[in-house]
Write an enzyme that holds these catalytic residues in place. Structure first.
Site, PDB file in Angstrom:
ATOM      1  N   ILE A   1       5.745   0.644  -3.830  1.00 27.99           N
ATOM      2  CA  ILE A   1       5.250   0.344  -5.175  1.00 27.99           C
ATOM      3  C   ILE A   1       6.188   0.917  -6.212  1.00 27.99           C
ATOM      4  CG2 ILE A   1       3.351   0.719  -6.777  1.00 27.99           C
ATOM      5  CD1 ILE A   1       1.452   0.785  -4.416  1.00 27.99           C
TER       6      ILE A   1
ATOM      7  N   GLY B   1       0.802  -1.225   0.000  1.00 30.54           N
ATOM      8  CA  GLY B   1       0.000   0.000   0.000  1.00 30.54           C
ATOM      9  C   GLY B   1       0.825   1.260   0.000  1.00 30.54           C
ATOM     10  N   GLU B   2       2.064   1.185   0.411  1.00 32.85           N
ATOM     11  CA  GLU B   2       2.909   2.366   0.489  1.00 32.85           C
ATOM     12  C   GLU B   2       3.431   2.739  -0.898  1.00 32.85           C
ATOM     13  OE1 GLU B   2       6.981   3.777   2.811  1.00 32.85           O
ATOM     14  OE2 GLU B   2       5.840   2.036   3.525  1.00 32.85           O
ATOM     15  N   ALA B   3       3.317   4.008  -1.260  1.00 31.36           N
ATOM     16  CA  ALA B   3       3.656   4.463  -2.603  1.00 31.36           C
ATOM     17  C   ALA B   3       5.132   4.242  -2.923  1.00 31.36           C
ATOM     18  CB  ALA B   3       3.304   5.936  -2.773  1.00 31.36           C
TER      19      ALA B   3
END
Length: 1750
Positions: A707, A702-704
């Site tokens: 990703i 979920g952490e940008a």
């Protein structure tokens, strides 16, 4: 042509049928047919017209399919002529015409008139028959019920016929026709008949294939067993009977039907399904043009499997290792196998179809296909199970069918799928390991693990499936070893057990469920049945593997804790011809491959998997720690590449946490992420395909930033693999983000406004270095994403994965299952897809590549240990909770059965912890610890305990304690129910410490103090509720008793009557094996100990049972009985020494009963069992402080002797040990009672003692010796001595032991002992053991403080030796002297010290008076007796002379005048009696001993003048502190020294006297050498005495210190004079006697030296002027006295010199003259010296001097 008689057979069948055809034919439409029929009729009726056609006619020489029933056959042409009208009639479509034609054909086939092979691809004959079959098959299209039956009859007859062989397309056509009739017929009977016909045909085809013969006998199927429950409810019995008659009639019409045994056979959409093309016979890609989706799936699956097979065989083909068998065999080789293959494949394809729901007919077709497959699989033979072709068909077709049908919402479909899977697991598991690993979880576990919202019917089907699965005990074990021990497989067994447990426990509270209460109850009950079945299966398997006997057999199990010689055998997946594999019932084994999987390998595999599961579990909580754990455990390498490969391939990892870990910025995580991405190969892949492949294994975090890192690396990798697709990696990076956003937008139901293609294109403008990507490319990409969602493998979780993850699913194939079985609610619309099939195919390929695909057929029982580890806790919970919470009888029965099987398995496998957990739980459920709460279920639990004891007794080991505790409690309550008083009333009388025993008889027990008034008086003691305590018989009290509880107890006591008699547990103990009976006895003793130690309620139930089981098992082999008695012995000792007198009495009485019983058995010689048996009596006799117990033991033993004396053998030893102990007892009554019995034994039963081994006699003697020391009554001691004398006489007479009897034992004269050499007692062990205790015991009595006893004992001892000594050998005499006679003097030779007036003797003689009494009386007497004995047997014992002399010397050496005097007297006595018999060597020994005695007894006054004494004196002068004490201490020391010196001086005087006496007796017997040795001894005494006498300092010290010497006389003057005088006498006599060895010069030299020495001593004293100022007495007075005392010796010396010869005197005159001259001038104390001197001068010296002057 055949004869007319034979022709009539064929005519009788054909002509009537053709007549009917003619009759029913229309002359307009069927004129040609009628003409043909008439022609054939005429041909058959007219023999002359029916002769063979001329050879020139075509086909006349070719044999045809018809024959006349005999040896002759019709030609092909004739056959065509005859069959043509029948074929044509059958093709008319007119029922009246068709019916007789078909019936005729059926009869022809049934009677065997039609022969050959029906195959459209064959020759003319085969084509004719194929056409005939085809015609019959088409007849069912007339839609007539009667004709349908006739067609079925004909087709079944054709397939069954031995003469007519149906193959290939013709066979498929027949199957298709029957299938069509089943689906299309409106008549229920016809439908059932068609189904039964299909089953019968299939059975025939596969039976022939297995036998590889068309003539194999076939039994008719049993139609009733084909009916499914649904069919049975809809059909009536008449239908079943009709169909059964139909089948049976046809089978009976075929020859050879009844050749087989009377075994009961339970064998119980279509165009594409019946194609005969095989893999490789047609282009597979052509099949993809099919519009039928189901068939498309089937063909795709078939193609995939075929391609995989070809790829897998390429390497083998290159090596030339593959035989050309399967394909060619099926295609052109073995037609029987080909037929079976085609039928099986056709049925699989029919079962794959997914008909529309509005078409029930097609659904029935699907169902019947599945039913046929089920029947075929259930009855599969060895060829079917092991052939690669058939296993391949199962993988290709049947697996796809299962895949399609597993999720069906029709229960019948699901049920059949389960049945098929059951057959695969039961019979094909060796070849389908990977497939079963997929389908078992998919079909069974997914339903089983859905607890909250299952489909009730599906769940019940699965539970029944598992119940059936457990019937074959091998299956579960194989499942465990191949899946639960396989790292790459799901834990099927563990998941199954846990699923059953959850089902049995029901829906968790607060959980929403779709089940109704009755449904949930039924499901829980069925799950519990399955759990019981699992345990039963495990028990059956271990019984079979270990070949365990029945529970009552005494055969011992010795191989439980070690591995069997056969290990677990790996079987290659799907290869081989079948093998044993270590089990019998299961037929699923394939050929065993090389290598064995032993117990260690199994354990290692299991441990590896468990540790890997633990690491994955840690990872799913904390990824970093999980990776660290796995690296440390060596499950994963420490390189980034290895970690990445693990994350990519391992099952069970949480996909979200994988993404989180890959997105971390730490160095290791970053390297792992790069290695993970680099492991993908994206060459030639579309961008969306690459993303799909990439994201399939994890979920983006979920952490940008995470990703961003991951997608950046993905873009780099994609561009590296496809450098021409994008201008830079940035383009791929941006497009990847865009694709992910599009996927979310398109497939998220929450997004209402979806992105369009134009929008997507617009969003991606200018991303390729400022340029746009091609619009067509982006649009195609958009379409693919919108149409097919990008998702992970585990998207769409099934119900089981919504539950918390546990280790049982970490390595399973849940990802596949979740695709197959999506969320509940989608089941109704579920359809399999190409995607699914493709995915399944990938998984199968992956499994096939792994080494774990090797199949192991378990045979090593060690595997069961791991299975128990997995399932014991769930099982315990599953049985305990319902049993505790429910009173339902069915549930109770199931739970108790489960407990029984669990205990059996854990006991046989020696799993103590697990076994005890089940046993203690079961014991708790008896509620015997809380009797007020007993219900019917508790009664059943008690019954289960009893059954367990009866059936599993051989393996219970320590668990017996829990069971026997329950038995004890039960019997306690049972007695209360009968109103009997508790055992505590038996122990009510008070304890006594007096010596008076309350026992009247030896077998009496304490009487009940008062009678019990009824059950209520005693029930309260059992009412105290408590928790179950498996280690005791009483619970822990917690509450008081209420009246309601009391009423419940009274009513519950009546329930106990249902249990029956518990005593059978004990009566059947003799059936336990050798180890089990020992465990049983140990447990019973422990329980009994707990009963007896109860402070409030002691009981004897178990004690009485101990007596019983000892009685029941007394006939066991001696070795086992010894082990049993070792346990019982310790128990009886402990109880016999109990503080509770009543309990101890009861125990001893019980032991008496056992002993009496044991003594009934005869004991062989040299055995020791009786002695071991009676040892508890001995130990208790020694340890018990209760007079009553000791008296009871005496009486018990007395009773045994009186009643069983004939059987007593080794038991005498223990009996005499008891009497010996009693002899030392402090209570007079015990001593008297025991001696009374001993007296009776010796008087009446002495032969019984002596007939046994020697040690028994020895024990008897020791016992008598003990009684000789009796302190209560002197008469007992005297009688005991008399008995010892009696024993000695019997021993000498040879009555003790057969080996001791001398030959001859008696002489003719009055029984006197013979004196032959053969009568000598040798120094054997037996003689030593017999004589020595007796003689030694008598010798010990010489120390008795009672004078009379001492005298009598010595008299008896020496009388015995004197009377029987002539039979002793020298060696035996030697041992007697050393160990018996010399021991009498051991004490005095060591410990007598005359200087200690108050010394206490170690033997109990107190005071000097007793010591002196012993010395003067006993010692002297003993010495005299020893001398007399030696003299009497001198001829035998003379070699022992030195030892006897050493005895005398040792006595002489003691510093005690009386003792030394006795020794000297004995020496003189010995010399007087036997000296005349001594040899020179013996005289040398005598003289040496005398010299030794003389040297050892020299007086020593050195301490008086020592420096230590001087220092003490000076210290006393300097200080007055403690002076008195020091003075007393010094005086005591001086007194001791002086006394010792005086004593030795006196002893030396005795020695001189003894030497003189001996010399006087044997003067003429002694040699010169002997005399010189005596001279040396005497001279040494004199020299030492003179040295002391000449020490003026010593004499002054003695005077000054107040010595007892009151004069100045030399202290040892007498000793000096007598010794020198003796020396003088010896030398004088030597000169005169001149004995042997005389040397004149030597003797004269000694004499001159002695005389000179004497004169010098005298002169020194007489002429001395020194006087000590310390002398208190005037020196003149002392000197005068000393000179007077010395005068006789000087006179003797002067006379000796005077008597010398003139020459000798003249020779020595120069030395003697100065002494003579000095002597003249000296002072003399007596005129004798002067007179002697004068005589010498006148007679000797004068003449010498005168002659010299002349």
């Amino acid at each position: 042509m055949a004869s007319t008689e034979v022709d009539s057979r064929l005519g009788r069948v054909v002509i009537p049928a053709l007549d009917k055809v003619i009759k029913n034919a229309s002359w307009r439409k069927h004129s040609k047919l009628a003409h043909e029929c008439k022609s054939v009729i005429e041909r058959l009726r007219s023999p002359e017209n029916s002769s063979p056609v001329a050879d020139s006619e075509s086909g006349s020489s070719i044999p045809g399919p018809l024959h006349d029933g005999g040896a002759a056959e019709y030609s092909l042409a004739e056959s065509e002529i005859i069959l043509s009208p029948l074929i044509n009639a059958s093709s008319t479509g007119v029922l009246k015409i068709v019916d007789p034609a078909v019936d005729c054909i059926q009869k022809l086939i049934a009677h065997g008139y039609v022969r050959g092979e029906a195959d459209p691809t064959g020759g003319p004959e085969a084509l004719l028959l194929s056409k005939l079959i085809e015609t019959i098959c088409k007849c069912h299209e007339l839609d007539d019920e009667g004709l349908e039956l006739l067609v079925l009859k004909t087709l079944l007859t054709a397939v069954t016929s031995i003469s007519l062989r149906i193959h290939g397309d013709s066979l498929l056509q027949i199957v298709r026709t029957c299938y069509g009739i089943y689906l299309g017929s409106r008549n229920v009977v016809n439908q059932a008949t068609a189904k039964a016909s299909l089953v019968q045909m299939s059975v025939i085809v596969f039976r022939r294939m297995e036998a590889d013969s068309s003539t194999v006998p076939i039994q008719p199927i049993v139609v009733a067993e084909l009916m499914e429950p649904m069919d049975k409810s809809e059909s009536d019995p008449s239908t079943t009977q009709s169909v059964q008659g139909f089948i049976t009639k046809i089978m009976q019409d075929i020859d050879g039907v009844f050749n087989s045994a009377n075994a009961k056979g339970t064998f119980g959409g279509h165009d594409g399904a019946f194609e005969t093309s095989l893999p490789g016979t047609a282009n597979p890609t052509d099949l993809l043009d099919s519009t039928d989706k189901d068939m498309l799936d089937a063909k795709y699956w078939e193609i995939s499997m075929y391609k995989s097979a070809l790829e897998g065989r390429k390497g083998e083909l290159a090596d030339g290792e593959v035989e050309k068998d399967d394909d060619s065999e099926v295609q052109i080789g073995n037609k029987l196998r080909r037929d079976a293959f085609l039928v099986f494949r056709a049925l699989c394809k029919l079962s794959m179809k997914t008909p529309p729901k509005e078409d029930p007919e097609l659904m029935r077709g699907k169902i019947v296909a599945l039913e046929l497959l089920k029947i075929l699989l259930e009855n599969a033979g060895a060829v079917f199970r092991t052939s690669d072709r058939f296993l391949g068909a199962i993988k290709q077709y049947l697996c796809l069918s299962l895949l399609k049908n597993s999720a069906s919402n029709l229960m019948i479909i699901f049920q059949l799928s389960c049945s098929i899977l059951l057959s695969l697991v039961s019979r094909f598991r060796a070849g389908l390991k990977a497939e079963i690993g997929v389908f078992f979880p998919m079909i069974v576990l997914r339903v089983l693990e859905n607890v909250a919202q299952p489909d009730f019917q599906q769940k019940m089907i699965v539970l029944r499936f598992l119940d059936k699965l457990c019937v074959d005990s091998q299956i579960l074990v194989d499942i465990f070893i191949n899946y639960d021990c396989d790292v790459n497989s799901s834990n099927i067994f563990e998941r199954m057990v846990n699923g059953l447990l959850k089902t049995a426990q029901g829906v968790p509270p607060g959980t929403v469920t779709t089940l109704l209460p009755p449904q949930e109850a039924a499901m829980k009950l069925e799950a519990m049945k399955c759990l019981v079945a699992v345990l039963r299966s495990m028990g059956d398997w271990v019984n079979k593997q270990l070949r365990l006997p029945d529970p009552y057999s005494a055969k011992m199990l010795e191989i439980v804790d070690r591995n069997l010689e056969e290990g677990s055998h790996p079987v290659e997946n799907g290869k081989g011809d079948g093998g044993h594999g270590g089990f019998e019932r299961s037929d699923s084994q394939s050929e065993l491959s090389s290598g064995n999987s032993d117990a260690l390998a199994i354990e290692q595999r299991r441990a590896y998997k468990l540790e890997l599961q633990e690491g994955i579990s840690i990872f799913n909580q904390k990824p970093k720690k999980g990776i660290e754990f796995l690296i440390k455990a060596n499950k994963v390498g420490d390189s980034p590449e290895e970690i990445a490969a693990f994350l990519k391939d391992a099952s069970g990892l949480n996909k979200t946490l994988i993404g989180d870990y890959l997105g971390e910025r730490e160095d290791l995580s970053l390297k792992v992420m790069h290695a993970y991405v680099d492991s993908f190969e994206f060459q030639g892949m579309e961008f969306d395909e690459a993303i799909r492949a990439f994201l399939r294994g994890f979920r983006l975090p979920g952490e940008a930033q995470k990703i961003d890192r991951i997608m950046e690396k993905f873009a780099e990798r994609f561009c590296k693999c496809n450098p021409k697709d994008f201008s830079s990696a940035d383009t791929a990076y941006v497009l990847a983000y865009s694709v992910i956003l599009l996927n979310t937008d398109a497939h998220n139901p929450m997004v209402k406004s979806k992105m369009t293609a134009d929008g997507f294109i617009r969003n991606n403008r200018g991303i390729d270095d400022g340029k746009d990507l091609p619009e067509e490319y982006l649009r195609a990409l958009y379409e693919r994403i919108s149409r097919n969602e990008i998702k992970m493998k585990d998207d769409g979780l099934g119900p089981q994965q919504k539950q918390p993850t546990n280790s049982s699913r970490l390595l399973g194939l849940d990802t596949i299952l979740n695709i197959v079985v999506p969320r509940r609610g989608d089941d109704m619309n579920m359809e399999t897809s190409d995607d699914l099939i493709r995915h399944m195919q990938e998984r199968f390929k992956e499994k096939a590549r792994k080494s774990e695909s090797v199949y192991y057929a378990a045979s090593d029982v060690i595997i069961l240990r791991f299975m128990v580890e997995v399932c014991w806790a769930p099982m315990l919970a599953a049985f305990s909770v319902p049993l505790d919470q429910s009173d339902d009888a069915v549930i109770t029965t199931l739970c108790l059965e489960g407990f029984h099987h669990a205990i059996h398995v854990t006991s046989v496998m020696s799993l103590k912890t697990h076994r005890d957990a089940f046993v203690t739980s079961l014991a708790k459920f008896t509620s015997l610890h809380s009797p007020a709460d007993i219900k019917q279920k508790n009664i059943e639990a008690i019954k289960a305990i009893v059954k367990l004891a009866e059936e599993e007794g051989n393996y219970l080991q320590d668990a017996w304690e829990h069971i026997l505790t329950c038995v004890s409690r039960f019997e306690h309550l049972h007695l209360l129910g009968e109103g009997a008083p508790p055992d505590a009333t038996f122990f009510a009388f008070p304890q006594t410490e007096s010596g008076n025993s309350p026992l009247a008889k030896p077998n009496s027990v304490p009487a009940i103090k008062e009678r019990a008034p009824g059950k209520l008086q005693y029930a309260a003691s059992a009412m105290i509720r408590g928790s179950y305590d498996g280690s005791g018989v009483a619970g822990k009290a917690s509450n008081t008793v209420t009246s309601e509880q009391m009423n419940n107890l009274i009513s519950n006591l009546n329930l106990l009557e249902q249990v029956g008699d518990m005593s059978r547990i004990f009566t059947r103990s003799q059936r336990l094996n050798s180890e089990a009976i020992i465990d049983f006895v140990k447990a019973l003793c422990k329980v009994s100990m707990d009963e007896l130690r109860s402070p409030s309620d002691p009981r004897v139930f178990s004690l009485t049972k101990i007596v019983e089981i000892a009685h029941y098992n007394m006939n066991r082999i001696r070795l086992v009985w010894s082990s049993i008695w070792h346990v019982l012995s310790d128990f009886f000792v402990t109880i016999g020494c109990s503080d509770n007198l009543s309990i101890a009495i009861f125990a001893m009485d019980s032991l008496r009963q056992l002993s009496m019983k044991f003594l009934e058995r005869e004991e062989l010689a040299n055995y020791n069992f009786q002695n071991e048996f009676m040892k508890p009596f001995v130990v208790v006799m020694r340890k018990s402080g209760a007079v009553e117990i000791r008296e009871l033991i005496i009486r018990c033993v007395s009773q045994m002797v009186l009643s069983r004396v004939d059987n007593v053998k080794s038991g005498w030893k223990s009996m005499f040990m008891i009497f010996t102990t009693a002899a030392h007892d402090a209570h007079k009554n015990i001593v008297f009672l025991s001696f009374e019995m001993v007296e009776k034994i010796i008087r009446d039963y002495f032969p019984h003692i002596t007939e046994t081994e020697t040690t028994t006699f020895t024990d008897c003697v020791n016992c008598l010796v003990a009684f000789t020391n009796c302190k209560f009554e002197k008469d007992i001691s005297l009688q005991a001595i008399a008995f010892l004398q009696y024993c000695a006489r019997k021993l000498a007479e040879g009555y003790v032991g057969s080996s001791l009897r001398r030959n001859p034992p008696l002489s003719p004269q009055g029984g006197k002992i013979g004196k032959q050499d053969s009568g000598k007692f040798l120094e054997s062990d037996e003689h030593l053991y017999s004589w020595f205790p007796l003689l030694a015991g008598l010798s010990e009595l010489s120390f008795d403080p009672r004078a009379e006893i001492r005298k009598v004992a010595l008299k008896v001892l020496f009388d015995t030796l004197r009377n029987h000594g002539d039979h002793f050998s020298l060696a035996l005499w030697e041992r007697v002297f050393e160990s018996v006679l010399f021991r009498i003097f051991d004490y005095v030779r060591q410990d007598v010290d005359p200087s200690e007036d108050d010394s206490t003797d170690q033997r109990g003689y107190n005071g000097e008076v007793d010591q002196e009494s012993w010395l003067y009386e006993t010692c002297s007497l003993a010495l005299q007796l020893v001398v007399d004995l030696f003299v009497n047997f001198y001829k035998t014992v003379n070699p022992l002379l030195k030892k006897v002399l050493m005895l005398f010397v040792s006595l002489i050496k003691r510093p005690h005048q009386s003792l030394a005097g006795a020794g000297i007297a004995a020496l003189v006595r010995l010399m007087r009696d036997v000296g005349h018999q001594f040899s020179n060597e013996q005289w040398l020994e005598v003289v040496s001993c005398i010299k030794e005695a003389a040297d050892a007894t020299s007086p020593d006054f050195s301490y008086v003048t020592s420096e230590d004494l001087m220092e003490d004196v000076s210290n006393e002068d300097e200080t007055n502190d403690n002076s008195n004490d020091a003075l007393r201490r010094r005086n005591r020391q001086l007194h001791a020294v002086v006394t010792d010196a005086k004593s030795k001086a006196s002893i030396q005087i005795f020695v001189i006297q003894a030497v003189t006496d001996i010399y006087d007796m044997y003067r003429m017997s002694l040699t010169a050498n002997h005399m010189l040795m005596l001279f040396d001894a005497m001279h040494g005494i004199g020299s030492n005495a003179h040295k002391i006498n000449a020490d003026l300092l010593l004499r002054s010290k003695l005077q000054e210190l107040g010595s007892s010497l009151e004069s100045q006389e030399a202290p040892l003057l007498r000793l000096e004079n007598e010794s020198f005088q003796t020396c003088m006498t010896f030398l004088d006599n030597l000169i005169s006697d001149q004995p042997v060895g005389y040397n004149e010069a030597e003797i004269e030299s000694h004499l001159i030296s002695l005389c000179r020495e004497v004169l010098e001593f005298y002169i020194n004293i007489s002429c001395s002027k020194e006087q000590s100022s310390r002398w208190a007495v005037p020196s003149g007075s002392g000197k005068k006295k000393e000179l007077t005392a010395r005068a006789p010796l000087v006179v003797a010396a002067i006379q000796t010199l005077g008597n010398m010869g003139e020459s000798l005197f003249k020779k020595n005159l120069p030395e003697l003259f100065p002494l003579i001259a000095t002597l003249i001038s000296c002072e003399h104390g007596s005129g004798e010296v002067q007179v002697a001197l004068s005589d010498m001068l006148q007679t000797s010296m004068g003449p010498v001097l005168l002659r010299s002057c002349c």
